[in-house]
Design a protein around this motif. Sequence first.
Motif, PDB file in Angstrom:
ATOM      1  N   VAL A 186      42.202  18.065  18.284  1.00  0.00           N
ATOM      2  CA  VAL A 186      43.263  17.051  18.463  1.00  0.00           C
ATOM      3  C   VAL A 186      44.167  17.013  17.254  1.00  0.00           C
ATOM      4  O   VAL A 186      45.397  16.955  17.367  1.00  0.00           O
ATOM      5  CB  VAL A 186      42.611  15.682  18.717  1.00  0.00           C
ATOM      6  CG1 VAL A 186      43.666  14.581  18.669  1.00  0.00           C
ATOM      7  CG2 VAL A 186      41.922  15.677  20.060  1.00  0.00           C
ATOM      8  N   LYS A 187      43.574  17.083  16.077  1.00  0.00           N
ATOM      9  CA  LYS A 187      44.391  17.087  14.865  1.00  0.00           C
ATOM     10  C   LYS A 187      45.269  18.325  14.794  1.00  0.00           C
ATOM     11  O   LYS A 187      46.421  18.266  14.378  1.00  0.00           O
ATOM     12  CB  LYS A 187      43.479  17.018  13.643  1.00  0.00           C
ATOM     13  CG  LYS A 187      42.781  15.674  13.502  1.00  0.00           C
ATOM     14  CD  LYS A 187      41.878  15.664  12.277  1.00  0.00           C
ATOM     15  CE  LYS A 187      41.166  14.326  12.132  1.00  0.00           C
ATOM     16  NZ  LYS A 187      40.265  14.290  10.954  1.00  0.00           N
ATOM     17  N   ASP A 237      46.394  20.065  17.307  1.00  0.00           N
ATOM     18  CA  ASP A 237      47.496  19.919  18.294  1.00  0.00           C
ATOM     19  C   ASP A 237      48.578  19.024  17.748  1.00  0.00           C
ATOM     20  O   ASP A 237      49.776  19.257  17.953  1.00  0.00           O
ATOM     21  CB  ASP A 237      46.944  19.338  19.578  1.00  0.00           C
ATOM     22  CG  ASP A 237      46.070  20.353  20.303  1.00  0.00           C
ATOM     23  OD1 ASP A 237      46.216  21.559  20.033  1.00  0.00           O
ATOM     24  OD2 ASP A 237      45.224  19.932  21.155  1.00  0.00           O
ATOM     25  N   GLU A 238      48.204  17.986  17.037  1.00  0.00           N
ATOM     26  CA  GLU A 238      49.217  17.093  16.471  1.00  0.00           C
ATOM     27  C   GLU A 238      50.052  17.809  15.422  1.00  0.00           C
ATOM     28  O   GLU A 238      51.262  17.617  15.342  1.00  0.00           O
ATOM     29  CB  GLU A 238      48.519  15.886  15.845  1.00  0.00           C
ATOM     30  CG  GLU A 238      47.891  14.966  16.870  1.00  0.00           C
ATOM     31  CD  GLU A 238      47.125  13.831  16.220  1.00  0.00           C
ATOM     32  OE1 GLU A 238      47.011  13.851  14.965  1.00  0.00           O
ATOM     33  OE2 GLU A 238      46.656  12.924  16.949  1.00  0.00           O
ATOM     34  N   GLN A 239      49.409  18.717  14.640  1.00  0.00           N
ATOM     35  CA  GLN A 239      50.157  19.471  13.629  1.00  0.00           C
ATOM     36  C   GLN A 239      51.135  20.451  14.258  1.00  0.00           C
ATOM     37  O   GLN A 239      52.220  20.664  13.788  1.00  0.00           O
ATOM     38  CB  GLN A 239      49.185  20.212  12.710  1.00  0.00           C
ATOM     39  CG  GLN A 239      48.346  19.290  11.843  1.00  0.00           C
ATOM     40  CD  GLN A 239      47.307  20.042  11.022  1.00  0.00           C
ATOM     41  OE1 GLN A 239      47.288  21.274  11.095  1.00  0.00           O
ATOM     42  NE2 GLN A 239      46.517  19.320  10.241  1.00  0.00           N
ATOM     43  N   ASN A 258      52.473  20.176  17.298  1.00  0.00           N
ATOM     44  CA  ASN A 258      53.517  19.466  18.045  1.00  0.00           C
ATOM     45  C   ASN A 258      54.482  18.724  17.129  1.00  0.00           C
ATOM     46  O   ASN A 258      55.536  18.266  17.576  1.00  0.00           O
ATOM     47  CB  ASN A 258      52.874  18.447  18.994  1.00  0.00           C
ATOM     48  CG  ASN A 258      52.089  19.158  20.079  1.00  0.00           C
ATOM     49  OD1 ASN A 258      52.422  20.276  20.431  1.00  0.00           O
ATOM     50  ND2 ASN A 258      51.038  18.492  20.587  1.00  0.00           N
ATOM     51  N   SER A 259      54.205  18.607  15.844  1.00  0.00           N
ATOM     52  CA  SER A 259      55.080  17.852  14.944  1.00  0.00           C
ATOM     53  C   SER A 259      56.393  18.574  14.600  1.00  0.00           C
ATOM     54  O   SER A 259      57.406  17.923  14.372  1.00  0.00           O
ATOM     55  CB  SER A 259      54.309  17.513  13.658  1.00  0.00           C
ATOM     56  OG  SER A 259      53.899  18.695  13.028  1.00  0.00           O
ATOM     57  N   HIS A 312      58.341  24.506  18.739  1.00  0.00           N
ATOM     58  CA  HIS A 312      57.267  24.298  19.699  1.00  0.00           C
ATOM     59  C   HIS A 312      57.370  25.239  20.882  1.00  0.00           C
ATOM     60  O   HIS A 312      56.390  25.835  21.297  1.00  0.00           O
ATOM     61  CB  HIS A 312      57.323  22.843  20.184  1.00  0.00           C
ATOM     62  CG  HIS A 312      56.318  22.573  21.263  1.00  0.00           C
ATOM     63  ND1 HIS A 312      54.962  22.435  20.997  1.00  0.00           N
ATOM     64  CD2 HIS A 312      56.476  22.432  22.603  1.00  0.00           C
ATOM     65  CE1 HIS A 312      54.330  22.199  22.113  1.00  0.00           C
ATOM     66  NE2 HIS A 312      55.234  22.211  23.125  1.00  0.00           N
ATOM     67  N   HIS A 359      45.131  19.667   7.129  1.00  0.00           N
ATOM     68  CA  HIS A 359      45.767  18.349   7.239  1.00  0.00           C
ATOM     69  C   HIS A 359      46.524  18.017   5.955  1.00  0.00           C
ATOM     70  O   HIS A 359      47.670  17.527   5.996  1.00  0.00           O
ATOM     71  CB  HIS A 359      44.695  17.288   7.539  1.00  0.00           C
ATOM     72  CG  HIS A 359      45.260  15.912   7.623  1.00  0.00           C
ATOM     73  ND1 HIS A 359      46.043  15.511   8.681  1.00  0.00           N
ATOM     74  CD2 HIS A 359      45.154  14.857   6.783  1.00  0.00           C
ATOM     75  CE1 HIS A 359      46.403  14.252   8.502  1.00  0.00           C
ATOM     76  NE2 HIS A 359      45.862  13.835   7.323  1.00  0.00           N
ATOM     77  N   GLU A 383      49.643  20.305   5.610  1.00  0.00           N
ATOM     78  CA  GLU A 383      50.728  19.943   6.533  1.00  0.00           C
ATOM     79  C   GLU A 383      51.511  18.769   6.010  1.00  0.00           C
ATOM     80  O   GLU A 383      52.730  18.697   6.145  1.00  0.00           O
ATOM     81  CB  GLU A 383      50.124  19.612   7.905  1.00  0.00           C
ATOM     82  CG  GLU A 383      51.173  19.234   8.930  1.00  0.00           C
ATOM     83  CD  GLU A 383      50.546  18.875  10.244  1.00  0.00           C
ATOM     84  OE1 GLU A 383      51.266  18.546  11.183  1.00  0.00           O
ATOM     85  OE2 GLU A 383      49.297  18.929  10.319  1.00  0.00           O
ATOM     86  N   TRP A 436      46.855  26.552  11.738  1.00  0.00           N
ATOM     87  CA  TRP A 436      46.528  25.125  12.012  1.00  0.00           C
ATOM     88  C   TRP A 436      46.044  24.432  10.756  1.00  0.00           C
ATOM     89  O   TRP A 436      46.422  23.300  10.477  1.00  0.00           O
ATOM     90  CB  TRP A 436      45.423  25.025  13.072  1.00  0.00           C
ATOM     91  CG  TRP A 436      45.951  25.361  14.458  1.00  0.00           C
ATOM     92  CD1 TRP A 436      47.227  25.481  14.846  1.00  0.00           C
ATOM     93  CD2 TRP A 436      45.144  25.619  15.581  1.00  0.00           C
ATOM     94  NE1 TRP A 436      47.321  25.805  16.155  1.00  0.00           N
ATOM     95  CE2 TRP A 436      46.026  25.892  16.664  1.00  0.00           C
ATOM     96  CE3 TRP A 436      43.773  25.657  15.820  1.00  0.00           C
ATOM     97  CZ2 TRP A 436      45.562  26.190  17.928  1.00  0.00           C
ATOM     98  CZ3 TRP A 436      43.345  25.939  17.096  1.00  0.00           C
ATOM     99  CH2 TRP A 436      44.220  26.211  18.149  1.00  0.00           C
TER     100      TRP A 436
END
Length: 921
Positions: free
Chosen positions: A515-516, A518-520, A522-523, A529, A593, A596, A631
């Motif tokens: 999930v983390k 995917d958030e990176q 999609n940002s 994207h 994380h 990013e 990622w």
Amino acid sequence: SKFTQQELPACKPILTPQWVISTFILISAIFIPIGVVSLLASRDVVEIVDRYDAVCIPGASSKNEKVAFIQNESVNKTCNRTLTVPKHMKAPIYVYYELDNFYQNHRRYVKSRSDSQLIDPKNANDTGACDPESRSSSGAPIVPCGLIAWSMFNDTYSFSRNNLQVNVSKKGISWKSDRDSKFGKDVFPSNFQNQTMIGGAKLDSSVALSDQEDLIVWMRTAALPTFRKLYGKIEMDLNAGDSIEVTLKNNYNTYSFSGKKKLVLSTTSWLGGKNDFIGIAYLTIGGLCFILALAFTIVYLVKPRKLGDPSYLSWNKSPSVTSSPFPRDSLGISPQDVKYFKSEIIKCKDGSKKFSKSQLNDDFCDCPDGTDEPGTSACPGGKFYCNNAGHVPLTIFSSRVNDGICDCCDGSDEYDGRTNCTNTCWEAGKVARDKLQKKIATYEEGVTIRNHEVEQAKKAIAKHEEELSKLKNEEKVLKKLVQQLKERKEQIEKAEEKERLEKEKEEKKKNDSEVKADEQINSPTEKEHEGFDDTIGNLDDPTEEQAVDNEDNIMDEVGTGHDAESLLSSSEAAKELALDDEDNLMDAAETGHDTESKSSPSETVKQENDGSESTEGLSKEELGRLVASRWTGESADQKTKDVDDATVEEHDASQSTQLTDHGEDSDGYSSEMDGENQKYDDNKYDEDTVDDEEVEDEFEEEDHDDSTESYKPDSDDQIDFSDITTTSSSSWLEKIQQTVRNILQSVNLFQTPVDKSEASHVRKEYEDSNAKLSKIQSRISSLDERLKHDFGMEKEFYSFYNRCFENKQNKYVYKVCPFKQASQVEGHSTTQLGQWEKFEDSNRVMVFSNGDKCWNGPDRSLKVRLRCGLNNELTDVDEPSRCEYVALLSTPALCVEERLKELRQKLDRMNSEQPQSRDEL
């Protein structure tokens, strides 16, 4: 019940002379005083009786003339009478009229009334029983109706003394209960005595029936044809010598039935009116009892007699015992008691007295139990023994001695010479001897059968006891093994639960990192994207396929071997690999994380462009690592190096696993495909194991069948225990123990993660061992239940266990199952006659109790009496008393040698004692 069987407690007094005399004296002492007092009370009553029916008809002599006179209403029927008072008469003085030959108790006369009409005016029309005086000529009801009211007495009396009127009160001359309960206060006479046929008195229609006491007195009918009824009361004293003038009207017709009429003036006492009968009756009975008591006393003192002496009976007044052809000292004595009567001083059998030998059979009862009179009828409770040589001996009551009837076939009971009894024992005994010979033959054959059954029963009991002992030992060992397997199974289940929780935790962590990631991704901008969407999608799929392929390769390399050490090394390597991957993944996620959050979008675009240029020459696995590095922000080269190192280690571990001969599955963290392969391997192992066990069980069954003995009692609940029977040197129990040891030794080497194949195998071994333990316990319980019963001194009833005997009588089928229950079957309905309770009478009677309850009665019960027979056969089922059944069962178990010897001796004695003829008697 005790009532129907006449067994209720009863008083049976012995009327001795003392009791009889005392009773008569007591009765006379009570009755004579009562009679004297009653008679004196009656004599104190002053009574004046005057018959006037004959003198108050002037000039009429014949019956017809008298009837004509009394029915003529125009004739003056006044009659004057003078009465003289004999003694002082104290008030109140009662005035009665007395009628004779008037039957008020006639059935039709008594029923001719309506009680409902007399009490309630609403029932005036209730005149159905009053015919012929029920209704008037106009159809109106007559009140009161019926012949009793119609025939009411209508003579009238008036009294005067010294020309002074004496008042007669009619108040209170009737019973208060009649006035209140039988005659209504609102019921008035109507249509009474207005017909052509006139009866007696007339009633005042203005006065209620409850106030007309003359009617109430008359309506209470008399029981006898001569009776008195109260007319009134004089409430003044009359002195002795007073002259009473009576003016009467002779209206009532007693001449047509030859009746009599009397006027009675009387006083009363505490006992009532004048009645000498009661006193005379008491005096008569008391005097008679006194005379009888006096007579019995004289007889008892002058000529006393012994109580209960039967010599005074008419049929005992015969020649003395000394005239008998039989010796007196042996008359009526059984062979068993001959020694008892040898001594000169003999003791009564009840120990109450002693008597000399000269008193034996002297026709006088000295002992209460009749010991001294076995050959006479002097004692009421005595017994006479008939020797009956050549026939069956017989014991009769002593009251049948010398009674004129030949009860003994040898005639010994009629020794007085008055009755000629021919000795018929030899002829009559022929049938008994033949019957006895047949009985002996049955016993001889039955003894043989019984001995054989006893021998077989002892062998069977020994076999069952040996089997029970062996099963109990095996049960003890198997319980320990089952407990060990149970404990290991619980350990495995705990380890599996822990493994499942760790997997869930790992999956949760992976999902969080994805999930983390995917958030990176999609940002960035929408363009970035869209540019990388296809690339990521293409890289994800090969990575999953590669992971599956790697897992399949691991499974293939590990194999299904059973070498514990090799399996341990492979599983530990896999565990380390998984832990390293997990740590690297978590570190990468944290690093990515942070990166990013610090990097700018331009740098990200540059990295992506560089990555797209360098992806063309990479394999699928390298592409997946590259995506993961993007990622997490970690360099692809470093990640590739780490993965290559892990791959090398995994490859080394796989090679090490392949080199082992008996490997196990890799670890508990494998994928679903790995689980399917594991299931396949477990099933294959289980099938092989089951086949081996089936072969062993079949072999043991064959050995068990071969070793079975020829004797086998019938059983309806026998269980097949072929799989738990010891047949060879290597028993099934030893195999189970060895198998469990191997499993525990191999399984105890493992720690979590748990090997699924071994877990399944432990569970299967636990279930199989537990099932075999249950079979052993069931067999032990069955044997304990069987061996606890009492099968007789020589176990002769052992063959009865698990057997039932039936007998059909009419519509019922009786079924007796020894040691279990007895029942009565009628169609589809079954009635329990009882449950097995015990043996009675030295194992000659089987008792079944606590059966179904009878309606309004006791619980049903059954007693089965056993007798010698060649076959086990139930016969003669009967119900002598309510809900208490009896039956007869023939069986060889009752054919004992002791009884056979007795029968043979009895037959020899009967054949050797052929008596001489006694025709002279």
